[in-house]
Write a protein that holds these residues in place. Structure first.
Motif, PDB file in Angstrom:
ATOM      1  N   THR A 100       0.556  -1.093  -0.062  1.00 55.92           N
ATOM      2  CA  THR A 100      -0.101  -0.025  -0.015  1.00 55.92           C
ATOM      3  C   THR A 100       0.963   1.224   0.049  1.00 55.92           C
ATOM      4  O   THR A 100       0.277   2.411  -0.415  1.00 55.92           O
ATOM      5  CB  THR A 100      -1.005   0.325   1.249  1.00 55.92           C
ATOM      6  N   LYS A 102       2.046   2.675   2.605  1.00 58.78           N
ATOM      7  CA  LYS A 102       1.562   3.684   3.592  1.00 58.78           C
ATOM      8  C   LYS A 102       2.692   3.972   4.566  1.00 58.78           C
ATOM      9  O   LYS A 102       3.353   3.125   5.301  1.00 58.78           O
ATOM     10  CB  LYS A 102       0.452   2.890   4.549  1.00 58.78           C
TER      11      LYS A 102
ATOM     12  N   TYR B  33      -1.717   9.398  -2.897  1.00 56.45           N
ATOM     13  CA  TYR B  33      -2.071   9.426  -1.595  1.00 56.45           C
ATOM     14  C   TYR B  33      -2.551  10.971  -1.427  1.00 56.45           C
ATOM     15  O   TYR B  33      -2.113  11.746  -2.025  1.00 56.45           O
ATOM     16  CB  TYR B  33      -1.146   9.227  -0.787  1.00 56.45           C
ATOM     17  N   ILE B  55      -7.218   1.841  -1.647  1.00 51.71           N
ATOM     18  CA  ILE B  55      -6.690   0.770  -0.851  1.00 51.71           C
ATOM     19  C   ILE B  55      -6.308   1.132   0.430  1.00 51.71           C
ATOM     20  O   ILE B  55      -6.079   0.300   1.352  1.00 51.71           O
ATOM     21  CB  ILE B  55      -5.269   0.471  -1.629  1.00 51.71           C
ATOM     22  N   ILE B  56      -6.053   2.380   0.962  1.00 57.72           N
ATOM     23  CA  ILE B  56      -6.287   2.734   2.110  1.00 57.72           C
ATOM     24  C   ILE B  56      -7.203   3.829   2.381  1.00 57.72           C
ATOM     25  O   ILE B  56      -7.214   4.994   1.773  1.00 57.72           O
ATOM     26  CB  ILE B  56      -4.840   3.443   2.595  1.00 57.72           C
ATOM     27  N   GLU B  58      -7.960   5.474   6.036  1.00 56.12           N
ATOM     28  CA  GLU B  58      -7.966   5.646   7.431  1.00 56.12           C
ATOM     29  C   GLU B  58      -9.125   6.163   8.168  1.00 56.12           C
ATOM     30  O   GLU B  58     -10.157   6.688   7.326  1.00 56.12           O
ATOM     31  CB  GLU B  58      -6.741   6.746   7.737  1.00 56.12           C
TER      32      GLU B  58
END
Lengths: 115, 115
Positions: A100, A102, B33, B55-56, B58
């Motif tokens: 990912t 991150k 992102y 995919i992310i 939060e």
């Protein structure tokens, strides 16, 4: 989970003096490590990264960092700073198996270079 | 040529308004992102898209909605803005697969001020 601790929130130093910005990380898995710099009112710029291999990593602008697995540290150093190095510095960690991307950042260290 | 560009650079708006921030990258990266930098300069990931797929995600209020019309663009829409949304929002991109380990390219940020 990964975490990053930057041990100093502010580091004042005189021009041409050496400096070390400290970073410790916590992770149960293999990680990649990064240092980013943020100049006032700008985005983040990659200074250097550790992926594997030699534990001493050289980056841009004369900075270098040493990966120490036993101490889970990745401290940033410069032998002689300039006024133009005044900026915010961020240490970051990425799980090496990440799919990912991150990034986990530390809290940042303000480097203040005085004339 | 700017690699990751965000617009606008500054955004001042009243509470309750809806606003969008746009991001475009010309690096051919697959992953994009959104990060938020708060008033203490702490950086935290909000969302990540890989080739238009989320995919992310939060723990971000659902007033924030990312949209990726294609892999070169990732926009952030914020509904019903609150004072606490005031921050600098950074867009970033990274190359695919193992390349996520090679670091990001960040945009220059959008400073959002909610009054």
């Amino acid at each position: 989970a990964q975490s990053v601790t930057q041990l100093d929130s502010q580091v004042p130093v005189f021009e041409e003096a050496p400096v070390e910005l400290r970073c410790n990380y916590s992770s149960s898995v293999s990680v990649y490590l990064f240092w980013y710099v943020q100049y006032p009112n700008q985005g983040l710029q990659l200074l250097l990264k550790y992926l594997s291999g030699s534990t001493l990593v050289k980056g841009i602008n004369g900075f270098e960092a040493e990966f120490n697995k036993s101490q889970t540290s990745f401290h940033l150093r410069k032998p002689s700073v300039h006024i133009s190095d005044t900026a915010e510095y961020f240490c970051a960690v990425l799980k090496s198996s990440s799919n990912t991307g991150k990034l986990i950042f530390g809290q940042g260290t303000t480097l203040q270079v005085k004339p | 040529d700017t690699a990751v560009s965000q617009t606008p650079k500054y955004l001042v708006t009243q509470m309750g308004n809806d606003k969008s921030i746009k991001c475009e990258q010309n690096l051919g990266h697959d992953t994009m992102y959104w990060y938020k930098q708060d008033s203490k300069k702490f950086l935290k990931i909000m969302f990540s898209y890989n080739n238009k797929e989320l995919i992310i995600n939060e723990t971000v209020p659902n007033r924030f909605s990312p949209k990726s019309p294609d892999k070169a663009h990732l926009n952030l829409h914020i509904n019903s803005l609150e004072l606490g949304d005031s921050a600098v929002y950074f867009c970033a991109s990274s190359p695919p697969g193992p390349g996520v380990g090679y670091g990001y390219t960040f945009g220059s940020g959008t400073r959002l001020t909610v009054v």
